[in-house]
Design a protein around this motif. Structure first.
Motif, mmCIF file in Angstrom:
data_model
loop_
_atom_site.group_PDB
_atom_site.id
_atom_site.type_symbol
_atom_site.label_atom_id
_atom_site.label_comp_id
_atom_site.label_asym_id
_atom_site.label_seq_id
_atom_site.Cartn_x
_atom_site.Cartn_y
_atom_site.Cartn_z
ATOM 1 N N MET A 176 0.810 -1.223 0.000
ATOM 2 C CA MET A 176 0.000 0.000 0.000
ATOM 3 C C MET A 176 0.844 1.275 0.000
ATOM 4 N N THR A 177 2.042 1.229 0.542
ATOM 5 C CA THR A 177 2.866 2.439 0.621
ATOM 6 C C THR A 177 3.855 2.485 -0.544
ATOM 7 N N PRO A 178 4.306 3.679 -0.909
ATOM 8 C CA PRO A 178 5.322 3.774 -1.958
ATOM 9 C C PRO A 178 6.576 2.962 -1.630
ATOM 10 N N ARG A 179 6.990 2.954 -0.362
ATOM 11 C CA ARG A 179 8.174 2.192 0.046
ATOM 12 C C ARG A 179 7.978 0.695 -0.168
ATOM 13 N N SER A 180 6.846 0.155 0.278
ATOM 14 C CA SER A 180 6.614 -1.289 0.141
ATOM 15 C C SER A 180 6.471 -1.690 -1.328
ATOM 16 N N ARG A 181 5.847 -0.829 -2.140
ATOM 17 C CA ARG A 181 5.755 -1.105 -3.584
ATOM 18 C C ARG A 181 7.144 -1.132 -4.211
ATOM 19 N N ALA A 182 7.970 -0.154 -3.850
ATOM 20 C CA ALA A 182 9.311 -0.055 -4.426
ATOM 21 C C ALA A 182 10.153 -1.272 -4.068
ATOM 22 N N VAL A 183 10.148 -1.661 -2.811
ATOM 23 C CA VAL A 183 10.944 -2.806 -2.366
ATOM 24 C C VAL A 183 10.479 -4.080 -3.084
ATOM 25 N N ALA A 184 9.167 -4.288 -3.146
ATOM 26 C CA ALA A 184 8.642 -5.494 -3.793
ATOM 27 C C ALA A 184 8.961 -5.506 -5.298
ATOM 28 N N ALA A 185 8.842 -4.372 -5.945
ATOM 29 C CA ALA A 185 9.107 -4.305 -7.394
ATOM 30 C C ALA A 185 10.585 -4.531 -7.696
ATOM 31 N N VAL A 186 11.471 -3.945 -6.923
ATOM 32 C CA VAL A 186 12.903 -4.121 -7.160
ATOM 33 C C VAL A 186 13.322 -5.557 -6.853
ATOM 34 N N LYS A 187 12.742 -6.152 -5.823
ATOM 35 C CA LYS A 187 13.032 -7.566 -5.546
ATOM 36 C C LYS A 187 12.558 -8.455 -6.695
ATOM 37 N N ALA A 188 11.425 -8.119 -7.283
ATOM 38 C CA ALA A 188 10.928 -8.888 -8.443
ATOM 39 C C ALA A 188 11.853 -8.699 -9.647
ATOM 40 N N LEU A 189 12.481 -7.547 -9.755
ATOM 41 C CA LEU A 189 13.404 -7.262 -10.846
ATOM 42 C C LEU A 189 14.736 -7.977 -10.656
ATOM 43 N N THR A 190 15.154 -8.154 -9.403
ATOM 44 C CA THR A 190 16.455 -8.758 -9.093
ATOM 45 C C THR A 190 16.252 -10.040 -8.305
#
Length: 136
Positions: free
Chosen positions: A121-135
């Motif tokens: 729900m937060t920009p931080r949690s979205r960013a962490v999850a998206a970057v982990k999916a990328l790497t």
């Protein structure tokens, strides 16, 4: 005298070389976990809003080189593009997409997609999850 006592002398040079090789290998594995097609890239993230600031921060934490803008004459660079998408209709999930496009060719060199739910729900949690999916 100390080097010999610790096994750094000529009589243990094979062990020293083996140990050094293992340490370098482990450091290489523990470092940047970018997919092969992204090795050597710097990622341009124009930090104009809270979401892009968090994406840049999450990338740096994963060991990715992040720049605020494109610089001429530098090595391979990819621009971050992110957006949300949902199929029309009731009850359809909302998805958060990130794409990395090569700044010279426009080719997509990296991509990740995560479903937005109560954990993102937060920009931080979205960013962490998206970057982990990328790497992975």
């Amino acid at each position: 005298m100390v080097g010999g006592a610790l096994g750094w002398g000529a009589e243990n040079s094979a062990v020293t070389r083996y140990t050094s090789t293992c340490i370098l290998f482990l450091l290489g594995c523990a470092g940047n976990r970018l997919p092969a097609q992204l090795h050597g890239y710097a990622i341009v993230v124009e930090q104009k809003d809270e979401q892009s600031v968090e994406l840049a921060r999450a990338m740096r934490e994963q060991g990715i080189k992040v720049r605020p803008r494109v610089r001429g004459g530098s090595g391979p660079t990819a621009e971050l593009i992110y957006f949300t998408f949902s199929d029309p209709g009731p009850g359809q999930p909302l998805w958060f997409h990130i794409r990395l496009a090569d700044t010279r060719s426009g080719e997509i060199v990296g991509a990740a997609t995560i479903q937005l739910d109560s954990l993102t729900m937060t920009p931080r949690s979205r960013a962490v999850a998206a970057v982990k999916a990328l790497t992975p």
